[in-house]
Write a protein that holds these residues in place. Structure first.
Motif, PDB file in Angstrom:
ATOM      1  N   SER A   8      -6.342 -31.576   7.427  1.00 52.06           N
ATOM      2  CA  SER A   8      -6.696 -32.988   7.457  1.00 52.06           C
ATOM      3  C   SER A   8      -5.783 -33.713   8.423  1.00 52.06           C
ATOM      4  O   SER A   8      -4.565 -33.705   8.268  1.00 52.06           O
ATOM      5  CB  SER A   8      -6.566 -33.604   6.058  1.00 52.06           C
ATOM      6  N   SER A   9      -6.368 -34.335   9.443  1.00 49.12           N
ATOM      7  CA  SER A   9      -5.563 -35.058  10.415  1.00 49.12           C
ATOM      8  C   SER A   9      -5.034 -36.363   9.853  1.00 49.12           C
ATOM      9  O   SER A   9      -4.113 -36.949  10.401  1.00 49.12           O
ATOM     10  CB  SER A   9      -6.398 -35.345  11.667  1.00 49.12           C
ATOM     11  N   ALA A  10      -5.634 -36.853   8.761  1.00 46.76           N
ATOM     12  CA  ALA A  10      -5.179 -38.114   8.189  1.00 46.76           C
ATOM     13  C   ALA A  10      -3.919 -37.923   7.359  1.00 46.76           C
ATOM     14  O   ALA A  10      -3.009 -38.739   7.370  1.00 46.76           O
ATOM     15  CB  ALA A  10      -6.280 -38.735   7.341  1.00 46.76           C
ATOM     16  N   SER A  11      -3.855 -36.840   6.618  1.00 45.13           N
ATOM     17  CA  SER A  11      -2.721 -36.625   5.729  1.00 45.13           C
ATOM     18  C   SER A  11      -1.780 -35.542   6.214  1.00 45.13           C
ATOM     19  O   SER A  11      -0.722 -35.344   5.632  1.00 45.13           O
ATOM     20  CB  SER A  11      -3.231 -36.258   4.331  1.00 45.13           C
ATOM     21  N   GLY A 383     -11.095 -39.257   1.943  1.00 36.68           N
ATOM     22  CA  GLY A 383     -10.947 -40.675   2.211  1.00 36.68           C
ATOM     23  C   GLY A 383     -11.982 -41.532   1.532  1.00 36.68           C
ATOM     24  O   GLY A 383     -12.088 -42.710   1.804  1.00 36.68           O
ATOM     25  N   LYS A 391     -20.585 -39.795   5.224  1.00 33.63           N
ATOM     26  CA  LYS A 391     -19.719 -38.981   6.049  1.00 33.63           C
ATOM     27  C   LYS A 391     -20.591 -38.170   6.993  1.00 33.63           C
ATOM     28  O   LYS A 391     -21.765 -37.896   6.713  1.00 33.63           O
ATOM     29  CB  LYS A 391     -18.868 -38.041   5.188  1.00 33.63           C
ATOM     30  N   GLN A 409     -16.234 -36.376   9.847  1.00 33.68           N
ATOM     31  CA  GLN A 409     -15.943 -37.681  10.417  1.00 33.68           C
ATOM     32  C   GLN A 409     -16.313 -38.777   9.424  1.00 33.68           C
ATOM     33  O   GLN A 409     -17.386 -38.730   8.815  1.00 33.68           O
ATOM     34  CB  GLN A 409     -16.741 -37.894  11.710  1.00 33.68           C
ATOM     35  N   PRO A 410     -15.456 -39.800   9.269  1.00 31.64           N
ATOM     36  CA  PRO A 410     -15.816 -40.930   8.395  1.00 31.64           C
ATOM     37  C   PRO A 410     -16.931 -41.779   8.980  1.00 31.64           C
ATOM     38  O   PRO A 410     -17.641 -42.462   8.252  1.00 31.64           O
ATOM     39  CB  PRO A 410     -14.505 -41.713   8.276  1.00 31.64           C
ATOM     40  N   LEU A 414     -15.450 -42.615  14.903  1.00 41.82           N
ATOM     41  CA  LEU A 414     -14.054 -42.340  14.593  1.00 41.82           C
ATOM     42  C   LEU A 414     -13.779 -40.853  14.747  1.00 41.82           C
ATOM     43  O   LEU A 414     -14.684 -40.024  14.588  1.00 41.82           O
ATOM     44  CB  LEU A 414     -13.716 -42.794  13.165  1.00 41.82           C
ATOM     45  N   SER A 417     -11.603 -36.656  10.395  1.00 42.31           N
ATOM     46  CA  SER A 417     -10.542 -36.798   9.405  1.00 42.31           C
ATOM     47  C   SER A 417     -10.130 -35.453   8.830  1.00 42.31           C
ATOM     48  O   SER A 417      -9.081 -35.344   8.198  1.00 42.31           O
ATOM     49  CB  SER A 417     -11.004 -37.718   8.268  1.00 42.31           C
ATOM     50  N   ALA A 418     -10.955 -34.431   9.032  1.00 39.03           N
ATOM     51  CA  ALA A 418     -10.634 -33.094   8.532  1.00 39.03           C
ATOM     52  C   ALA A 418     -11.348 -32.068   9.385  1.00 39.03           C
ATOM     53  O   ALA A 418     -12.436 -32.317   9.910  1.00 39.03           O
ATOM     54  CB  ALA A 418     -11.042 -32.949   7.069  1.00 39.03           C
TER      55      ALA A 418
END
Length: 425
Positions: A8-11, A383, A391, A409-410, A414, A417-418
């Motif tokens: 996950s690129s967000a976390s 997310g 999504k 992608q959300p 964007l 996110s993963a």
């Protein structure tokens, strides 16, 4: 059972995901697989946030698989090049076509074995290498004659850069004129036909802009023309557009179609593989399933056509994908519709985002009574607290190995996110 690694690129955390590969069908490999060693091309938008604003676009030729060393670079300053899904660039063997939206020029580059990017030709304002020299010399000669005769009274005339249509536009208008001229043999009917079909729409033809291009072979390009509204709109199938086949060697337009032409659709339906322009060095690209080489894909296409409320709108929708994006179709045997059945609303060989689902994507065997062979699960939607927000996901399969990447992608605008890595244990 297969294991999936999720990053996950967000976390910035690693998660374990699992995918079932039950009784995996054996991979179908081509008889001859020739790996073509060469540089990797990297398309970069250095500045500018949209395809309609001025930007600096770069093309890097790198030895990426070895040490990442940059071999060469091509820079387009203060230009507009649409790099989304490779829409503004098309690679065929060692030739690369790049579309400059701002300057309405198609740049043809050659990638040498050394990695150098060499300019071959530029198609737009001029079509031949000596066109600019010829026009400039003719303008200077005409200017000198004007000074001698009129004593400088022609200084207020527009310069040569503004008084001529571009070379590609002149060839397009000439082809349209000759095609309409040859439709009638009677002189009176011919004049009326020209007034109705050519002169009445003359300004519309002049206002056409180059939107997209692809190679059909080493000598022919398929060019999409349209209005500026087509380039800015998302529903391009609802707006008029035109397709032209251009011969780079003779600098002639050899065919011209509207985006609702039944003739072009029949060619696309029967000879879809020719529009993919596969490289001779990538034999596995010949294994892409299409409605021109697979009976199941053809039946699915005919079913969609029969359900369409308007045939003309269906034709426009199908032809809106032309010219095809470079390397947009996966040759993975898992997308072979003679082997597997899957929901194309969730996954297909075309590389584009689709709405994600919590349920695993099933791959059923066509040859063994439609039984489940394996399924892919992209995991829960990250997310999203309530799980009700949309999504999107898209997949990237290896050409021959049982390996795939899925990007969550959300939204369509964007970054992912993963990223899931799917492989068989």
């Amino acid at each position: 059972m297969g294991e999936v690694c999720n990053v996950s690129s967000a976390s910035n955390k690693s998660h374990a995901r699992f995918m079932e590969w039950e009784n995996l069908y054996p991979l179908r490999k081509p008889q001859h697989l020739r790996l073509h060693p060469g540089p990797i091309l990297e398309l970069l938008r250095v500045s500018g946030t949209s395809q309609t604003s001025a930007q600096v676009a770069k093309i890097h030729s790198t030895r990426w698989l070895e040490d990442g060393f940059k071999l060469d670079e091509k820079v387009f300053h203060n230009d507009c090049v649409n790099l989304t899904h490779n829409m503004g660039a098309f690679l065929y063997d060692d030739l690369l076509a790049v579309v400059s939206l701002r300057y309405q020029t198609i740049h043809i580059l050659q990638i040498r074995d050394s990695g150098n990017l060499v300019d071959v030709r530029a198609i737009g304002a001029y079509c031949r290498e000596d066109d600019e020299l010829f026009i400039n010399s003719s303008s200077q000669l005409a200017g000198n004659r004007g000074d001698l005769v009129d004593n400088g009274t022609n200084h207020d005339q527009p310069n040569s850069n503004n008084s001529f249509l571009s070379g590609i536009k002149q060839r397009l208008l000439s082809f349209i004129f000759r095609e309409i001229w040859s439709e009638e043999t009677d002189q009176t009917q011919r004049v009326q036909c020209l007034k109705k079909k050519f002169y009445f729409h003359f300004q519309d033809y002049v206002d056409l802009v180059i939107l997209k291009v692809q190679f059909l072979d080493r000598h022919h390009l398929l060019i999409k023309f349209g209005s500026v509204d087509v380039g800015a709109s998302r529903n391009t199938d609802q707006l008029p557009a035109f397709f032209a086949v251009y011969n780079m060697e003779t600098t002639e337009i050899v065919a011209f179609y509207q985006n609702a032409a039944d003739e072009l659709y029949l060619l696309f339906e029967r000879f879809c593989d020719h529009f993919h322009a596969t490289s001779i060095n990538s034999m596995y690209m010949n294994f892409i399933s299409s409605h021109s080489n697979n009976i199941h894909a053809l039946e699915q296409l005919k079913s969609m056509k029969n359900k369409a409320t308007s045939i003309s709108q269906f034709v426009k929708k199908m032809l809106s994908s032309l010219p095809l994006n470079c390397q947009s179709m996966s040759p993975s045997p898992y997308f072979d519709q003679s082997l597997f059945r899957f929901d194309e609303k969730l996954i297909s060989a075309t590389d584009r985002p689709r709405q994600s689902t919590d349920h695993p994507i099933r791959f059923n065997s066509r040859r063994q009574g439609d039984i489940l062979k394996f399924k892919i699960k992209t995991g829960p939607e990250f997310g999203s607290a309530d799980g009700r927000s949309k999504k999107y996901s898209h997949f990237l399969f290896h050409p021959v190995w049982p390996l795939a990447l899925s990007f969550i992608q959300p939204s369509l605008f964007l970054p992912p996110s993963a990223v899931n890595i799917h492989f068989r244990r």
